[in-house]
Design an enzyme around this catalytic site. Structure first.
Site, short mmCIF file in Angstrom:
data_model
loop_
_atom_site.label_atom_id
_atom_site.label_comp_id
_atom_site.label_asym_id
_atom_site.label_seq_id
_atom_site.Cartn_x
_atom_site.Cartn_y
_atom_site.Cartn_z
N HIS A 28 -0.11 -1.16 -2.03
CA HIS A 28 -0.93 -0.95 -2.25
C HIS A 28 -2.01 -0.91 -1.00
O HIS A 28 -1.84 -1.90 -0.18
CB HIS A 28 -1.57 -1.78 -3.58
CG HIS A 28 -2.01 -3.43 -2.97
ND1 HIS A 28 -3.33 -3.54 -2.61
CD2 HIS A 28 -1.17 -4.49 -2.95
CE1 HIS A 28 -3.12 -5.00 -2.38
NE2 HIS A 28 -1.95 -5.29 -2.65
N CYS A 29 -3.10 -0.32 -1.07
CA CYS A 29 -4.07 -0.18 -0.17
C CYS A 29 -5.48 -0.82 -0.92
O CYS A 29 -5.26 -1.72 -1.88
CB CYS A 29 -4.51 1.05 0.35
SG CYS A 29 -4.94 2.43 -0.50
N MET A 30 -6.47 -0.56 -0.23
CA MET A 30 -7.86 -1.02 -0.58
C MET A 30 -8.19 -0.55 -2.53
O MET A 30 -8.55 -1.48 -3.29
CB MET A 30 -8.97 -0.65 0.06
CG MET A 30 -9.30 -1.45 1.35
SD MET A 30 -9.78 -3.08 0.80
CE MET A 30 -11.32 -2.68 0.04
N ARG A 32 -6.01 1.84 -4.15
CA ARG A 32 -4.76 2.39 -4.66
C ARG A 32 -3.50 1.60 -4.71
O ARG A 32 -3.20 0.94 -3.93
CB ARG A 32 -4.50 4.00 -4.07
CG ARG A 32 -5.68 4.76 -3.89
CD ARG A 32 -5.24 5.96 -2.83
NE ARG A 32 -6.80 6.81 -2.47
CZ ARG A 32 -6.61 7.82 -2.08
NH1 ARG A 32 -5.45 8.25 -1.54
NH2 ARG A 32 -7.57 8.44 -1.74
N VAL A 145 -3.56 0.00 7.50
CA VAL A 145 -4.08 -0.32 6.08
C VAL A 145 -3.84 -1.67 5.58
O VAL A 145 -4.60 -2.28 4.95
CB VAL A 145 -3.52 1.00 4.97
CG1 VAL A 145 -3.80 0.37 3.60
CG2 VAL A 145 -4.13 1.94 5.35
#
Length: 512
Positions: A28-30, A32, A145
């Site tokens: 996962h990123c910020m 999504r 990321v």
């Protein structure tokens, strides 16, 4: 959000993406949840979008489910746990018809219909974007990321420390906050080196080891070509280059070093060769590149701030669509490393303001389209916080013209903020990732917090207003208003009368 709710969200998502046996990777990123899929035809996309916590989906090299900041970090571990539990059971058969594409004329002009158009546009762009250069940019982005949460946390603490320092409050706690905020940034090169080696197929810890050379204080005693090295010289760019070189050296060693000696010789040669090249070459080259980036960014905004802001704010949404925005991540990080903040991010954030203004105008112009208005109402809070994917892929991009007018709003907001840079009022963001209102706690700069916040808020207001006005006056043709300003009976899947839309007609984005 409670743990039960997070688990319920994960449990709702899992069967709609083909079940645990269809999952190859989870990250996962910020905003999504990023998952690798064996068979994308098993994804039930419309049902997935209907899950309350899901704001939208993005198809790229991974399948990305937009959950929003905070939520995604809580749902991901629950999703991972469910996948692990499910893999102990045999795979369930795919639901009949799952993943079967709908016929072009099957959808009314509703939010779901526009979302389907947006998905088709994304798929077409994905084929165009799978070039070696853009795939390389994605890998570079994947290096940075994972660092964003630490950048945000340290950035907010740095901002709080600045407020306490300027106000003269709690002088005993200020040095502690400074240490907490600066510790990560002083070693960010090591994390970049670690992630780079991991991303490009090397041993992650060796990438971190060669990058650590850059921040080691003892490099100040080294002189090369009549020049003295400084700890940290080259920063994240030097770490990136050093780790890439380490990966190549390590792979060469794996091919030629006998297996019995590999455990001793390969790591030794990797660190030694790469370390020497880093000290006597890469640190000087990367240091020059980092200085040039900082100098150029400041010069650009100081001399042509309004025009530069207009171009940057106006083109950022198309850059996102083309995948080229990922090239900016190392630049942002380099600027933060040099001056404590990136002057570019507040300007680029204006693109999101234009997007919000455009979405509000669509809401106002289509009072009878309850389906689309419901989508906009649910996505606007996230849009104000800088999460723009639901509005882009569910509203403006498939409509076409509103995507262009959203860019006009972003250009106006960017020009507003850039003008103040040109007048000598420079500021930026101490971290990357957040946008919109979420960027307020991360703003920093020379003019003082009050002035900085006022200019950024003014830019957002300009972006909202111009995006709204441009969309209201130029975002729709008469035919579009006729087709869209209705709310077809959900029980009647018949499309609106008239010929099927072809690429190039009004609802196709001009930036395609």
């Amino acid at each position: 959000m409670s743990t039960d709710k997070n688990r319920a969200t994960a449990a709702a998502i899992l069967p709609l993406v083909g079940g645990p046996h269809n999952i190859t990777s989870i990250a996962h990123c910020m905003t999504r949840l990023r998952i690798g899929l064996r068979d994308r035809s098993l994804v039930q996309e419309e049902a997935l979008k209907a899950v309350p916590a899901v704001m939208g989906v993005v198809e790229d090299d991974t399948y990305q489910i937009v959950l929003g900041p905070g939520t995604v970090a809580r749902v991901t571990p629950e999703f991972e746990a469910l996948v692990e539990e499910g893999r102990s059971a045999p795979p369930a058969p795919a639901p009949a018809g799952a993943g079967a594409p709908a016929a072009p004329g099957d959808r009314p002009v509703t939010a779901d219909g526009l979302a389907a158009q947006g998905a088709a546009l994304k798929e077409a762009r994905k084929a165009k974007n799978s070039t070696p250069f853009k795939l390389f940019l994605r890998r570079i982005a994947d290096i940075f990321v994972p660092l964003i949460p630490a950048l945000i946390g340290c950035g907010v603490i740095a901002g709080l420390n600045g407020v306490l320092t300027n106000a003269g409050w709690l002088p005993g706690i200020v040095p502690a906050l400074a240490a907490i905020a600066s510790g990560f940034m002083s070693l960010i090169a090591v994390f970049v080196g670690y992630n780079t080696a991991k991303e490009f197929g090397g041993t992650a810890i060796l990438g971190g080891a060669v990058a650590a050379v850059i921040v080691f204080p003892g490099v100040a005693k080294i002189t090369a070509f009549g020049l003295e090295l400084k700890p940290g010289q080259g920063g994240v760019l030097g770490a990136l280059a050093a780790a890439l070189l380490a990966v190549h050296v390590e792979k060469w060693c794996r091919r030629w070093v006998p297996e019995t000696l590999d455990v001793l010789v390969t790591p030794t040669l990797t660190v030694l060769v790469t370390g020497l090249v880093t000290l006597f070459g890469l640190m000087f080259l990367a240091g020059g590149a980092s200085t040039a980036i900082g100098t150029f960014a400041n010069w650009l905004l100081a001399t042509g701030g309004a025009f530069a802001g207009l171009v940057l704010g106006g083109l950022f949404l198309p850059l996102v669509m083309l995948g080229l925005h990922q090239a900016l991540i190392p630049i942002h990080t380099t600027l933060i490393e040099q001056s404590g903040y990136t002057v570019l991010l507040p300007i680029l954030a204006m693109a999101g303001a234009g997007q919000v203004g455009a979405a509000v105008a669509v809401y106002v112009k289509l009072p009878r389209n309850g389906s689309l208005r419901a989508t906009i109402k649910s996505a606007l809070p996230a849009g104000f916080l800088g999460v723009g994917e639901p509005l882009i892929y569910g509203v403006s991009l498939p409509l076409g013209r509103p995507f262009v007018t959203a860019c006009v709003g972003g250009a106006a907001g960017g020009a507003f903020v850039g003008l103040f840079h040109q007048l000598g009022v420079a500021f930026g963001s101490t971290a990357i990732g957040p946008s919109g209102w979420a960027l307020f706690p991360l703003l920093d700069g020379g003019p003082g917090m009050g002035t900085t916040l006022a200019i950024y808020a003014g830019g957002l207001a300009v972006g909202y207003l111009v995006g709204f006005a441009a969309t209201s006056f130029f975002g729709f043709t008469r035919q579009m208003l006729t087709d869209l300003n209705t709310d077809p009976d959900p029980a009647d899947p018949a499309p609106p009368s008239g010929p099927a839309q072809e690429p190039g007609e009004p609802r196709e984005p001009a930036m395609a």
